[in-house]
Write an enzyme that holds these catalytic residues in place. Structure first.
Site, PDB file in Angstrom:
ATOM      1  N   GLY A  94       0.816  -1.219   0.000  1.00 47.22           N
ATOM      2  CA  GLY A  94       0.000   0.000   0.000  1.00 47.22           C
ATOM      3  C   GLY A  94       0.844   1.259   0.000  1.00 47.22           C
ATOM      4  O   GLY A  94       0.554   2.227  -0.708  1.00 47.22           O
ATOM      5  N   CYS A  95       1.894   1.258   0.785  1.00 48.77           N
ATOM      6  CA  CYS A  95       2.760   2.437   0.885  1.00 48.77           C
ATOM      7  C   CYS A  95       3.532   2.659  -0.411  1.00 48.77           C
ATOM      8  O   CYS A  95       3.793   3.799  -0.800  1.00 48.77           O
ATOM      9  CB  CYS A  95       3.711   2.309   2.068  1.00 48.77           C
ATOM     10  SG  CYS A  95       2.834   2.273   3.649  1.00 48.77           S
ATOM     11  N   THR A  96       3.885   1.578  -1.077  1.00 46.84           N
ATOM     12  CA  THR A  96       4.586   1.687  -2.357  1.00 46.84           C
ATOM     13  C   THR A  96       3.663   2.286  -3.414  1.00 46.84           C
ATOM     14  O   THR A  96       4.045   3.206  -4.145  1.00 46.84           O
ATOM     15  CB  THR A  96       5.128   0.315  -2.800  1.00 46.84           C
ATOM     16  OG1 THR A  96       6.058  -0.143  -1.810  1.00 46.84           O
ATOM     17  CG2 THR A  96       5.819   0.397  -4.152  1.00 46.84           C
ATOM     18  N   ALA A 156       3.276   6.004  -2.628  1.00 50.73           N
ATOM     19  CA  ALA A 156       4.493   6.760  -2.936  1.00 50.73           C
ATOM     20  C   ALA A 156       4.696   6.902  -4.448  1.00 50.73           C
ATOM     21  O   ALA A 156       5.055   7.979  -4.932  1.00 50.73           O
ATOM     22  CB  ALA A 156       5.709   6.083  -2.302  1.00 50.73           C
TER      23      ALA A 156
END
Length: 155
Positions: free
Chosen positions: A45-47, A50
């Site tokens: 999710g963070c990738t 970002a």
């Protein structure tokens, strides 16, 4: 957990970036800054979140918005994240979660039946006067950049 709200003064902070260099919020005085908190570098999710911002950075620059991502990851891990995903904005390391607490995004979370303390995925647009202009707290990771851009196009 009680996140800061529109109109609140943004807390001043000094955190190391992905290269270990100290970054202060005051370095961006007179500019709009998107401070986005995310749980953990290099997770799916963070990738996605970002990379969406990475791909939108030119549009954000066009409206004079700088991007700062904050997590509790160490600078070394952030450096690997930046390199792996070719991120074109600054990531900051809040290892002891002091800044996350000041912004009100540190608190109880639940994942796969376990309850733990962690960073909640919330972003703050800070205006040139250092106040919270807008809080982004309801979005899918894949749409975060578009939600931010849509807001900026209207304001």
């Amino acid at each position: 957990m009680s996140p800061l709200k529109t109109g609140d003064k943004a807390p001043q902070f000094n955190l190391p970036d992905q290269n270990g260099e100290p970054i202060n919020l005051s370095d961006f005085k007179g500019q709009r800054v998107l401070v986005y908190f995310y749980p953990k570098a290099m997770t799916p999710g963070c990738t996605v979140q970002a990379c969406g911002l990475r791909d939108s950075v030119d549009e954000l620059k066009d409206v004079n918005v700088k991007v700062l991502g904050i997590s509790t990851d160490a600078p070394e891990k952030l450096a690997r994240f930046v390199e792996k995903e070719m991120l074109n904005f600054t990531l900051l390391s809040d290892v002891d979660h002091q800044v996350a607490e000041q912004f009100g995004v540190w608190g109880k979370k639940q994942f796969m039946g376990k309850i733990y303390d962690g960073i909640h995925r919330i972003s703050f647009l800070i205006n040139p006067q250092g106040e919270i202009e807008h809080v982004f707290d309801k979005f899918k990771t894949s749409e975060h950049h578009q939600v931010v851009l849509d807001y900026l196009k209207q304001h």
